[in-house]
Design a protein around this motif. Structure first.
Motif, PDB file in Angstrom:
ATOM      1  N   TYR A 160       0.841  -1.199   0.000  1.00  9.12           N
ATOM      2  CA  TYR A 160       0.000   0.000   0.000  1.00  9.12           C
ATOM      3  C   TYR A 160       0.873   1.246   0.000  1.00  9.12           C
ATOM      4  O   TYR A 160       2.064   1.188   0.305  1.00  9.12           O
ATOM      5  CB  TYR A 160      -0.976  -0.004   1.165  1.00  9.12           C
ATOM      6  N   ASN A 161       0.269   2.373  -0.370  1.00  8.58           N
ATOM      7  CA  ASN A 161       0.982   3.651  -0.429  1.00  8.58           C
ATOM      8  C   ASN A 161       0.736   4.449   0.846  1.00  8.58           C
ATOM      9  O   ASN A 161      -0.356   4.420   1.410  1.00  8.58           O
ATOM     10  CB  ASN A 161       0.511   4.478  -1.627  1.00  8.58           C
ATOM     11  N   THR A 162       1.778   5.155   1.269  1.00  6.65           N
ATOM     12  CA  THR A 162       1.663   6.090   2.383  1.00  6.65           C
ATOM     13  C   THR A 162       2.158   7.447   1.894  1.00  6.65           C
ATOM     14  O   THR A 162       2.555   7.593   0.740  1.00  6.65           O
ATOM     15  CB  THR A 162       2.498   5.637   3.594  1.00  6.65           C
ATOM     16  N   THR A 163       2.166   8.417   2.784  1.00  2.00           N
ATOM     17  CA  THR A 163       2.654   9.744   2.397  1.00  2.00           C
ATOM     18  C   THR A 163       4.161   9.728   2.149  1.00  2.00           C
ATOM     19  O   THR A 163       4.681  10.594   1.459  1.00  2.00           O
ATOM     20  CB  THR A 163       2.335  10.783   3.484  1.00  2.00           C
ATOM     21  N   TYR A 164       4.871   8.751   2.701  1.00  2.00           N
ATOM     22  CA  TYR A 164       6.320   8.683   2.547  1.00  2.00           C
ATOM     23  C   TYR A 164       6.776   7.710   1.468  1.00  2.00           C
ATOM     24  O   TYR A 164       7.957   7.564   1.230  1.00  2.00           O
ATOM     25  CB  TYR A 164       6.970   8.294   3.876  1.00  2.00           C
ATOM     26  N   GLY A 165       5.864   7.000   0.846  1.00  4.42           N
ATOM     27  CA  GLY A 165       6.213   6.050  -0.205  1.00  4.42           C
ATOM     28  C   GLY A 165       5.469   4.739  -0.027  1.00  4.42           C
ATOM     29  O   GLY A 165       4.544   4.637   0.776  1.00  4.42           O
ATOM     30  N   LYS A 166       5.908   3.725  -0.780  1.00 10.04           N
ATOM     31  CA  LYS A 166       5.253   2.418  -0.724  1.00 10.04           C
ATOM     32  C   LYS A 166       5.725   1.631   0.484  1.00 10.04           C
ATOM     33  O   LYS A 166       6.890   1.647   0.840  1.00 10.04           O
ATOM     34  CB  LYS A 166       5.560   1.617  -1.979  1.00 10.04           C
ATOM     35  N   VAL A 167       4.781   0.911   1.077  1.00 12.26           N
ATOM     36  CA  VAL A 167       5.055   0.049   2.223  1.00 12.26           C
ATOM     37  C   VAL A 167       4.452  -1.310   1.919  1.00 12.26           C
ATOM     38  O   VAL A 167       3.400  -1.414   1.294  1.00 12.26           O
ATOM     39  CB  VAL A 167       4.431   0.632   3.515  1.00 12.26           C
ATOM     40  N   ILE A 207       5.087  -7.905   9.538  1.00  8.90           N
ATOM     41  CA  ILE A 207       5.787  -6.657   9.804  1.00  8.90           C
ATOM     42  C   ILE A 207       5.633  -5.752   8.594  1.00  8.90           C
ATOM     43  O   ILE A 207       5.476  -6.226   7.473  1.00  8.90           O
ATOM     44  CB  ILE A 207       7.286  -6.862  10.123  1.00  8.90           C
ATOM     45  N   GLU A 208       5.656  -4.460   8.851  1.00  8.45           N
ATOM     46  CA  GLU A 208       5.570  -3.484   7.765  1.00  8.45           C
ATOM     47  C   GLU A 208       6.976  -3.006   7.439  1.00  8.45           C
ATOM     48  O   GLU A 208       7.742  -2.643   8.329  1.00  8.45           O
ATOM     49  CB  GLU A 208       4.686  -2.313   8.163  1.00  8.45           C
ATOM     50  N   VAL A 209       7.311  -3.006   6.146  1.00 11.01           N
ATOM     51  CA  VAL A 209       8.646  -2.622   5.693  1.00 11.01           C
ATOM     52  C   VAL A 209       8.499  -1.639   4.545  1.00 11.01           C
ATOM     53  O   VAL A 209       7.675  -1.838   3.645  1.00 11.01           O
ATOM     54  CB  VAL A 209       9.443  -3.857   5.226  1.00 11.01           C
ATOM     55  N   ASP A 210       9.307  -0.594   4.568  1.00 11.78           N
ATOM     56  CA  ASP A 210       9.352   0.342   3.458  1.00 11.78           C
ATOM     57  C   ASP A 210       9.922  -0.395   2.247  1.00 11.78           C
ATOM     58  O   ASP A 210      10.903  -1.125   2.358  1.00 11.78           O
ATOM     59  CB  ASP A 210      10.249   1.535   3.813  1.00 11.78           C
ATOM     60  N   MET A 211       9.308  -0.215   1.098  1.00 14.59           N
ATOM     61  CA  MET A 211       9.719  -0.943  -0.111  1.00 14.59           C
ATOM     62  C   MET A 211      11.156  -0.637  -0.516  1.00 14.59           C
ATOM     63  O   MET A 211      11.796  -1.440  -1.167  1.00 14.59           O
ATOM     64  CB  MET A 211       8.775  -0.613  -1.271  1.00 14.59           C
TER      65      MET A 211
END
Length: 124
Positions: free
Chosen positions: A58-65, A78-82
């Motif tokens: 999914y997308n966030t304000t800081y990029g894809k996660v 766990i959530e990880v920045d792409m």
């Protein structure tokens, strides 16, 4: 004659600057393509060595996660920045696609038993 040296030096500096910009843009383009190629269900490895399976992107304000499912028995998400995913883990992907067949395992076990029997007969 001294002004020729300055022209050469400035020309070399300008060429190096342009080469660095081109290289950086090429690397950004490659990393963006790699990041776009990940899809749900891919087995990946992060830069710090965590292996997992992509469950959701999914997308966030800081990029894809992406949400990674890690662990074998107790599934943990766990959530990880792409940007921190190093790549697709090809070894486990190949191992999952081509499981060893029970018949092949039995044949290999029989061969090892025969070899062991021959060695024990030679010793006696």
């Amino acid at each position: 004659m001294a002004w020729y040296y300055w022209v050469i030096v400035l020309g070399v500096l300008a060429l190096m600057y342009v080469m660095l910009i081109v290289r950086q843009k090429r690397q950004e383009k490659q990393s963006k393509q790699i990041m776009e190629s990940f899809k749900v269900g891919d087995k990946v490895i992060t830069h710090i060595g965590i292996y997992g399976k992509i469950k959701r992107i999914y997308n966030t304000t800081y990029g894809k996660v992406c949400v990674l499912e890690i662990g074998t028995l107790d599934k943990i998400d766990i959530e990880v920045d792409m940007r921190y995913i190093a790549g697709i883990d090809e070894k486990t992907a190949v191992a999952d696609e081509e499981p060893t067949k029970p018949e092949e395992q039995k044949q290999e076990e029989q061969k090892t038993e025969e070899v062991q029997e021959k060695k024990s007969k030679k010793k006696n």
